[in-house]
Design a protein around this motif. Structure first.
Motif, PDB file in Angstrom:
ATOM      1  N   PHE A 326     -18.873   9.181  -4.239  1.00 19.55           N
ATOM      2  CA  PHE A 326     -17.565   8.566  -4.079  1.00 19.55           C
ATOM      3  C   PHE A 326     -16.497   9.470  -4.679  1.00 19.55           C
ATOM      4  CE2 PHE A 326     -14.158   5.911  -5.845  1.00 19.55           C
ATOM      5  CZ  PHE A 326     -13.807   5.129  -4.753  1.00 19.55           C
ATOM      6  N   HIS A 327     -15.583   9.930  -3.838  1.00 19.76           N
ATOM      7  CA  HIS A 327     -14.419  10.679  -4.318  1.00 19.76           C
ATOM      8  C   HIS A 327     -13.179   9.882  -3.980  1.00 19.76           C
ATOM      9  CE1 HIS A 327     -16.064  14.678  -5.410  1.00 19.76           C
ATOM     10  NE2 HIS A 327     -17.046  14.315  -4.589  1.00 19.76           N
ATOM     11  N   ARG A 328     -12.320   9.670  -4.957  1.00 19.58           N
ATOM     12  CA  ARG A 328     -11.070   8.984  -4.647  1.00 19.58           C
ATOM     13  C   ARG A 328     -10.207   9.879  -3.772  1.00 19.58           C
ATOM     14  NH1 ARG A 328      -8.406   6.308  -9.748  1.00 19.58           N
ATOM     15  NH2 ARG A 328      -7.652   4.894  -8.164  1.00 19.58           N
ATOM     16  N   ALA A 329      -9.456   9.246  -2.893  1.00 19.19           N
ATOM     17  CA  ALA A 329      -8.547   9.982  -2.015  1.00 19.19           C
ATOM     18  C   ALA A 329      -7.206   9.270  -2.045  1.00 19.19           C
ATOM     19  CB  ALA A 329      -9.101  10.008  -0.595  1.00 19.19           C
ATOM     20  N   TRP A 330      -6.126  10.039  -1.917  1.00 21.15           N
ATOM     21  CA  TRP A 330      -4.790   9.427  -1.870  1.00 21.15           C
ATOM     22  C   TRP A 330      -3.821  10.402  -1.229  1.00 21.15           C
ATOM     23  CZ3 TRP A 330      -4.748   4.509  -2.384  1.00 21.15           C
ATOM     24  CH2 TRP A 330      -3.551   3.811  -2.541  1.00 21.15           C
ATOM     25  N   THR A 334       3.558   9.837  -1.268  1.00 21.90           N
ATOM     26  CA  THR A 334       3.528   8.432  -0.883  1.00 21.90           C
ATOM     27  C   THR A 334       4.330   7.602  -1.865  1.00 21.90           C
ATOM     28  OG1 THR A 334       2.102   6.504  -0.554  1.00 21.90           O
ATOM     29  CG2 THR A 334       1.361   8.085  -2.181  1.00 21.90           C
ATOM     30  N   ASP A 335       4.934   6.527  -1.375  1.00 19.55           N
ATOM     31  CA  ASP A 335       5.615   5.633  -2.307  1.00 19.55           C
ATOM     32  C   ASP A 335       4.726   4.452  -2.700  1.00 19.55           C
ATOM     33  OD1 ASP A 335       5.652   4.324   0.061  1.00 19.55           O
ATOM     34  OD2 ASP A 335       7.824   3.997   0.152  1.00 19.55           O
ATOM     35  N   VAL A 336       3.451   4.509  -2.289  1.00 17.15           N
ATOM     36  CA  VAL A 336       2.504   3.471  -2.710  1.00 17.15           C
ATOM     37  C   VAL A 336       1.726   4.017  -3.914  1.00 17.15           C
ATOM     38  CG1 VAL A 336       0.592   1.971  -2.019  1.00 17.15           C
ATOM     39  CG2 VAL A 336       2.276   2.728  -0.314  1.00 17.15           C
ATOM     40  N   SER A 337       1.676   3.224  -4.982  1.00 17.09           N
ATOM     41  CA  SER A 337       1.009   3.692  -6.201  1.00 17.09           C
ATOM     42  C   SER A 337      -0.496   3.752  -6.017  1.00 17.09           C
ATOM     43  CB  SER A 337       1.296   2.738  -7.362  1.00 17.09           C
ATOM     44  OG  SER A 337       2.631   2.830  -7.723  1.00 17.09           O
ATOM     45  N   GLU A 355      -4.108  -0.216   4.618  1.00 16.67           N
ATOM     46  CA  GLU A 355      -5.032  -0.596   5.683  1.00 16.67           C
ATOM     47  C   GLU A 355      -6.415  -0.060   5.373  1.00 16.67           C
ATOM     48  OE1 GLU A 355      -3.261  -0.121   9.914  1.00 16.67           O
ATOM     49  OE2 GLU A 355      -2.463   1.464   8.629  1.00 16.67           O
ATOM     50  N   LEU A 356      -7.431  -0.701   5.964  1.00 15.07           N
ATOM     51  CA  LEU A 356      -8.797  -0.247   5.758  1.00 15.07           C
ATOM     52  C   LEU A 356      -9.083   0.920   6.724  1.00 15.07           C
ATOM     53  CD1 LEU A 356     -11.129  -1.132   3.943  1.00 15.07           C
ATOM     54  CD2 LEU A 356     -11.965  -2.535   5.817  1.00 15.07           C
ATOM     55  N   VAL A 357      -9.474   2.067   6.165  1.00 17.88           N
ATOM     56  CA  VAL A 357      -9.660   3.255   7.009  1.00 17.88           C
ATOM     57  C   VAL A 357     -10.948   3.995   6.653  1.00 17.88           C
ATOM     58  CG1 VAL A 357      -7.154   3.592   7.144  1.00 17.88           C
ATOM     59  CG2 VAL A 357      -8.472   4.872   5.440  1.00 17.88           C
ATOM     60  N   ASP A 358     -11.420   4.803   7.590  1.00 21.26           N
ATOM     61  CA  ASP A 358     -12.417   5.836   7.296  1.00 21.26           C
ATOM     62  C   ASP A 358     -11.690   7.174   7.366  1.00 21.26           C
ATOM     63  OD1 ASP A 358     -14.398   3.971   7.152  1.00 21.26           O
ATOM     64  OD2 ASP A 358     -15.570   4.726   8.858  1.00 21.26           O
ATOM     65  N   ILE A 359     -11.881   7.995   6.337  1.00 21.81           N
ATOM     66  CA  ILE A 359     -11.290   9.342   6.373  1.00 21.81           C
ATOM     67  C   ILE A 359     -12.415  10.311   6.718  1.00 21.81           C
ATOM     68  CG2 ILE A 359      -9.940  11.050   5.116  1.00 21.81           C
ATOM     69  CD1 ILE A 359      -9.037   8.792   3.239  1.00 21.81           C
ATOM     70  N   VAL A 360     -12.274  10.986   7.835  1.00 23.85           N
ATOM     71  CA  VAL A 360     -13.377  11.780   8.380  1.00 23.85           C
ATOM     72  C   VAL A 360     -12.927  13.208   8.667  1.00 23.85           C
ATOM     73  CG1 VAL A 360     -14.366   9.701   9.421  1.00 23.85           C
ATOM     74  CG2 VAL A 360     -12.880  11.174  10.791  1.00 23.85           C
ATOM     75  N   TRP A 375      -9.066   1.140   1.309  1.00 20.98           N
ATOM     76  CA  TRP A 375      -7.717   0.622   1.499  1.00 20.98           C
ATOM     77  C   TRP A 375      -6.771   1.764   1.231  1.00 20.98           C
ATOM     78  CZ3 TRP A 375      -6.717  -3.740   3.911  1.00 20.98           C
ATOM     79  CH2 TRP A 375      -7.743  -4.680   3.999  1.00 20.98           C
ATOM     80  N   PHE A 376      -6.004   2.126   2.255  1.00 24.72           N
ATOM     81  CA  PHE A 376      -5.272   3.384   2.184  1.00 24.72           C
ATOM     82  C   PHE A 376      -3.857   3.199   2.718  1.00 24.72           C
ATOM     83  CE2 PHE A 376      -4.856   8.015   2.898  1.00 24.72           C
ATOM     84  CZ  PHE A 376      -5.452   8.455   1.721  1.00 24.72           C
ATOM     85  N   PRO A 377      -2.864   3.840   2.093  1.00 22.93           N
ATOM     86  CA  PRO A 377      -1.493   3.740   2.598  1.00 22.93           C
ATOM     87  C   PRO A 377      -1.362   4.445   3.940  1.00 22.93           C
ATOM     88  CG  PRO A 377      -1.549   4.754   0.403  1.00 22.93           C
ATOM     89  CD  PRO A 377      -2.952   4.715   0.910  1.00 22.93           C
TER      90      PRO A 377
END
Ligand SMILES: *Cc1c(COP(=O)(O)O)cnc(C)c1O
Length: 439
Positions: A326-330, A334-337, A355-360, A375-377
């Motif tokens: 698990f690696h955090r992604a952001w 972005t203006d979302v904390s 929104e719920l996303v897959d980052i691929v 859950w991703f901005p």
């Protein structure tokens, strides 16, 4: 907004590494790119050194966690030694001019060529993983008229409670020698004329979130030294190498720090009465690096699933596809904390803009997922995403699968940054093959 990553922080909705905007760096060098913080690396190295200063260990940085020459140089300049697991890694640190008496060499399958190379260069110690290897070192050292200094790597049969694919100290793992076999080797050590037995080595796996497995392993070593060896034999065990494995936080949750480990481990070390070697990798560099990727496309399936398709892939960051890491992604801007803590099991985003996303990635494998159900901005095509905690086992595990050039690596120091490995070119990728086309 601060992240839990110390040297990577958001200021006015922009991610910084130290005092440099991440966006400014990738504006110059492109994406994907590994970006490291020099001061984070140094601070983590000093933190673990201070935690164990009572027993003044030789700290041998685990080169396989991040083997970039400039990063090894930062650590060498700070006084680190090095733990290598191949002739190639040994070549790297010798190229840097590291003193051979600060180099230890582990691995179950060191070849005769690798052993000869290390013996010729007078490295400090081999962590020997089998009787066959010990015999081979003895033979090769004899041919060179040298003594091979060794520690026996013990497999203490301890469950370090880490991922199946990263635990190394259980009896079914290929690593190390069981106590009974080690006892026999030590009794017969006089038969190995070119071996200088110096110590015992234990490395249990990684990442380890509790000091308990270390303590249990070392207690077993203590018992072994006192119950299975004679006084004379025991006196040869001058060094105890306690390995690596010290955890980092991948989620933002609080995890045990070097001081928590040393508080429990040092009393057992003192009881053993040996000099100490340790081999941290992940702790020093893990949270000192990020992987930055560009967003190539955003795709929404009619059934609702949203895929963010990046220009980084499993070949650049292998840990998620290799062992479900698990690696955090952001987003970089972005203006979302970014939540302070994010756990692998997605909880509904509190912020309605998520929104719920897959980052691929673009690689032709279904396992090419860097972040699943997050859950991703909102990010747009052309946007940037940072993957955190990517400084250890990130670039070093990367490949050129799908004939994708490996990324560049960048080192930030205060308000400046420099390239420490250039991005590979298409020409680099075929260089070793081209000459054979005309044969
Ligand atoms: C990989 C390895 C380490 C480093 O482990 P970290 O979790 O990165 O600290 C140390 N010693 C040996 C023998 C290793 O194989």
């Amino acid at each position: 907004m601060t992240t839990s990553f110390d040297f990577f922080n958001y200021l006015n909705n922009e991610l910084y590494c130290e005092d440099v905007k991440v966006k400014e760096i990738v504006g110059k060098v492109g994406t994907p790119a590994y970006i490291y913080s020099k001061n984070s690396i140094l601070e983590h190295f000093i933190e673990i050194r201070n935690a164990f200063e009572d027993v003044s260990p030789l700290i041998c940085f685990s080169v396989k966690s991040n083997s970039n020459l400039s990063i090894c140089k930062v650590l060498a300049d700070a006084g680190a030694g090095f733990d290598v697991v191949s002739g190639g890694e040994l070549f790297r640190v010798l190229e840097l001019g590291v003193s051979p008496d600060k180099i230890v060499f582990a691995g179950v399958g060191k070849t005769s060529e690798e052993l000869k190379y290390a013996l010729e260069n007078d490295i400090f110690m081999f962590n020997v993983e089998s009787p066959a290897e010990l015999a081979n070192i003895d033979r090769i050292a004899g041919g060179l008229n040298k003594m091979g200094r060794v520690a026996l790597r013990i497999n203490p049969d301890i469950d370090a409670k880490t991922h199946d694919k990263t635990t190394t100290g259980k009896k079914e793992n290929k690593f190390g020698i069981d106590f009974d076999s080690a006892g026999k080797l030590i009794k017969d050590i006089g038969n190995y004329k070119n071996i200088d037995l110096k110590g015992i080595h234990v490395h249990l796996g990684s990442p380890i979130y509790s000091p308990d497995p270390y303590v249990q392993g070392l207690e077993k070593v203590y018992k072994f030294l006192h119950e299975s060896l004679s006084d004379n034999e025991r006196q040869r065990i001058e060094y105890i190498n306690i390995g690596g494995g010290y955890c980092i936080s991948y989620t933002g949750e609080k995890v045990k720090k070097p001081h928590d480990f040393s508080a429990e481990i040092i009393p057992v070390i003192k009881k053993l009465g040996c000099k100490v070697i340790m081999e941290p990798g992940r702790f020093v560099v893990g949270n000192s690096g990020i992987l930055v990727t560009g967003v190539t496309y955003v795709k929404v399936a009619t059934w609702g699933k949203k895929f963010i398709i990046c220009d980084a892939a499993m070949n650049d960051l292998a840990r998620p596809s290799l062992y479900d890491a698990f690696h955090r992604a952001w987003p970089v801007n972005t203006d979302v904390s970014m939540p302070e803590i994010e756990l692998p099991e997605a909880e509904e985003g509190a912020d309605r803009r998520m929104e719920l996303v897959d980052i691929v990635g673009p690689v032709c494998e279904s396992s090419d997922i860097l972040a699943k159900e997050r859950w991703f901005p909102d990010v747009k095509e052309g946007g940037l995403i940072a993957f955190f905690s990517a400084g250890a086992y990130g670039f070093t595990m990367s490949s050129s699968y799908n004939t994708r050039p490996r990324t560049c690596e960048i080192l930030v120091d205060g308000d400046s940054f420099s390239t420490i490995r250039r991005r590979e070119t298409y020409e680099d990728l075929i260089a070793g093959e081209k000459e054979f086309l005309d044969v």
